[in-house]
Design an enzyme around this catalytic site. Structure first.
Site, mmCIF file in Angstrom:
data_model
loop_
_atom_site.group_PDB
_atom_site.id
_atom_site.type_symbol
_atom_site.label_atom_id
_atom_site.label_comp_id
_atom_site.label_asym_id
_atom_site.label_seq_id
_atom_site.Cartn_x
_atom_site.Cartn_y
_atom_site.Cartn_z
ATOM 1 N N CYS A 304 -20.111 2.465 8.416
ATOM 2 C CA CYS A 304 -21.219 3.415 8.529
ATOM 3 C C CYS A 304 -21.516 4.017 7.165
ATOM 4 O O CYS A 304 -20.658 4.034 6.266
ATOM 5 C CB CYS A 304 -20.942 4.497 9.570
ATOM 6 N N PRO A 327 -15.798 3.822 7.446
ATOM 7 C CA PRO A 327 -16.869 4.811 7.235
ATOM 8 C C PRO A 327 -17.044 5.086 5.746
ATOM 9 O O PRO A 327 -16.064 5.234 5.009
ATOM 10 C CB PRO A 327 -16.360 6.053 7.968
ATOM 11 N N HIS A 328 -18.304 5.195 5.312
ATOM 12 C CA HIS A 328 -18.578 5.310 3.883
ATOM 13 C C HIS A 328 -19.593 6.412 3.617
ATOM 14 O O HIS A 328 -20.037 7.103 4.518
ATOM 15 C CB HIS A 328 -19.071 3.958 3.343
ATOM 16 N N ASP A 329 -19.942 6.552 2.379
ATOM 17 C CA ASP A 329 -20.810 7.541 1.745
ATOM 18 C C ASP A 329 -21.351 8.645 2.655
ATOM 19 O O ASP A 329 -22.237 8.414 3.482
ATOM 20 C CB ASP A 329 -22.016 6.839 1.102
#
Length: 545
Positions: A304, A327-329
């Protein structure tokens, strides 16, 4: 929507303790202090309890050693109640069913170009050429518009080169499927399996509402009549992406062989639009639940980007390529709970990276992954990592890189090939009631590292070469290179940590700064059962200015 993380009150800062004790303090005084308390080698000797208790708030200077002085200090500020966890009872298949609006919609076949949800994939000649080659025509896609469409009910209503039922309940999509704004696609138990043709370039894009329930979706190699098993990073494989403003609910389903090494085509993704498009579209953050499903052979099992309040619960991520869960940024308030993640081939089981904040990672099992079991990375803060079982990973059990203000609570970190819990360039890490046992290197390892001359983008991912830990309770048992090592701490606090079953014949050995003061510290901690505060000499001089 998940509630805000229940972050317990932090123990008093070392500066606050100095103020409570009536010591003067300087506005810019460094926090380089080391607090150690009640370190239990096994069972404290009977004479330890006979030592008269000191008055709370009164320190006792014992010995100056090197650049630090060792003092006794009160342990009460280290108390922490067990953290509160989110209520998961509302994240069910029944709750998902209630979200479906069955106002009728329609499905049509149209050209892919100039379609907003597809611009990420058709905006350049290189990417558009992928579909020209596979479709052997100006690329087309199936578009869902206007309301609800059930995929099984589409059989026979679209050309066979778009969607064909090849056997009862088994469908092959030979064009991409796009759910437009205001539309809903429901892939339910009436679909035994939806096969997305790798040969023809099929994939799923959601810009409205997507439900996949009690079904199976497979990236499919039609020529070989088998899943599109991973072979090389850049080979096209079907994928699923749900955009900003959209909602995706994946429940009790199996997803096989999704994704490859191309932007937003990583596997199963819930992502805001790219920054350039987001500025003009101003879509809300994407939403979604991923519940009780299985993900096999994906480039990324879950990804994500700039997504809030997602729930990833009760899933199995098996033999995926780069990451299991990623999950990212700038994703916030995520719940990652009760998942089993194992066999990741290239990197980590679970990783949150680049300002993934205020989230919960708990009750997961993550094991036999190529690198670490759980990673907090690149300024991901105020997260809770609790009650996880992290074992037999080929690197660390739990790794924290450049991510401060996190609570690591009551995890079982066992038999990993490197460190049990590793913390780098991160401050105010609280490690409470963890068990780190049988790891090949250090049970708990804290260190600093200068990343300036690496490929790191310092403007995007800044860091400080500082590390500070609070370690309370739990056990460090039989770790190959020792129970605990901290390199150049800004501060370190320990209390009631059991260090058992040393692997060295010489017994418990604390390397580095702790080793220099081991005899004094262990004598004080075991005999007097007191917390210990070790201040750098230079900070004490500044406190007296």
């Amino acid at each position: 929507m998940p509630c805000q993380p229940a972050t317990p009150d932090s123990p008093l800062s070392l500066r606050e303790r100095a103020r409570v004790r009536g010591e003067s303090q300087h506005q810019n005084a460094p926090l380089a202090t080391l607090l150690l308390g009640s370190l239990l080698l096994a069972t404290a000797p009977s004479w330890a309890a006979e030592t008269p208790a000191k008055q709370p708030g009164i320190t006792q200077t014992l010995k100056e050693s090197g650049n630090y002085t060792v003092t006794a200090a009160p342990a009460e500020p280290l108390h922490l109640d067990p953290p509160k966890l989110p209520d998961l009872s509302g994240y069910t298949a029944e709750a998902v069913e209630k979200k479906i609006d069955r106002k009728p919609g329609k499905a049509t076949v149209q050209r892919m170009v100039q379609q907003q949800p597809l611009k990420e994939f058709t905006g350049g000649q290189n990417r558009l050429g992928e579909w020209v080659k596979r479709q052997r025509q100006m690329p087309q896609a199936i578009f869902i518009d206007g309301g609800y469409v059930n995929l099984a009910q589409l059989a026979g209503k679209l050309p066979k080169n778009a969607l064909e039922q090849v056997e009862p309940g088994v469908f092959v999509a030979r064009l991409p499927i796009v759910v437009n704004q205001g539309a809903t696609l429901d892939i339910d138990k009436g679909v035994k399996e939806l096969r997305l043709s790798q040969d023809r370039g099929a994939f799923l894009v959601n810009d409205g509402k997507l439900f996949i329930r009690d079904s199976k979706v497979t990236a499919w190699n039609e020529a070989k009549k088998e899943p599109a098993w991973y072979r090389t990073p850049n080979e096209f494989r079907p994928f699923l992406v749900s955009w900003g403003g959209a909602e995706a609910y994946l429940v009790n389903s199996t997803f096989t062989s999704f994704g490859y090494n191309a932007s937003k085509a990583y596997g199963i993704s819930i992502s805001q639009y790219s920054p350039g498009m987001d500025k003009t579209m101003k879509r809300p953050r994407p939403k979604g639940w991923v519940l009780d499903s299985t993900f096999i052979d994906a480039w990324y099992g879950f990804y994500c980007y700039e997504a809030d309040d997602l729930v990833v619960k009760g899933n199995t991520y098996r033999d995926n390529i780069v990451y299991g869960i990623d999950p990212h940024d700038r994703s916030h308030r995520l719940i990652i709970a009760g998942n089993t993640v194992h066999g990741t081939k290239k990197k980590h089981g679970i990783i949150v990276s680049r300002e993934v904040n205020d989230s919960w990672i708990f009750n997961n099992k993550t094991f036999d992954n190529h690198l670490s079991g759980i990673v907090l990375d690149r300024n991901s803060e105020r997260n809770l990592v609790a009650y996880n079982e992290v074992y037999r990973n080929q690197s660390d059990g739990i790794t924290v890189y450049e991510s401060g203000d996190n609570l690591i609570y009551a995890n079982q970190v066992l038999g990993n090939r490197r460190h049990g819990i590793r913390v780098r360039n991160s401050v105010n890490l609280r490690l409470y009631e963890n068990v780190a046992a049988g790891n090949q290197l250090i049970g708990v390892y804290g260190h600093i590292k200068d990343l300036t001359n690496t490929d790191r983008n310092i403007n995007l991912d800044p860091f400080d070469t500082k590390v500070s830990l609070i370690v309370v309770g739990g056990k460090l048992i039989g770790n190959g290179s020792g129970p605990l090592s901290v390199d150049s701490p800004l501060s370190l606090e320990l209390y009631k940590v059991a260090m058992l079953a040393p692997t060295k014949s010489s017994g418990i050995s604390l390397p580095g700064i702790l080793g220099e003061k081991q005899d004094e510290i262990l004598d004080l901690l075991v005999r007097q059962q007191r917390a210990v505060l070790i201040d750098p000499v230079e900070s004490q001089a500044e406190l007296q200015d």
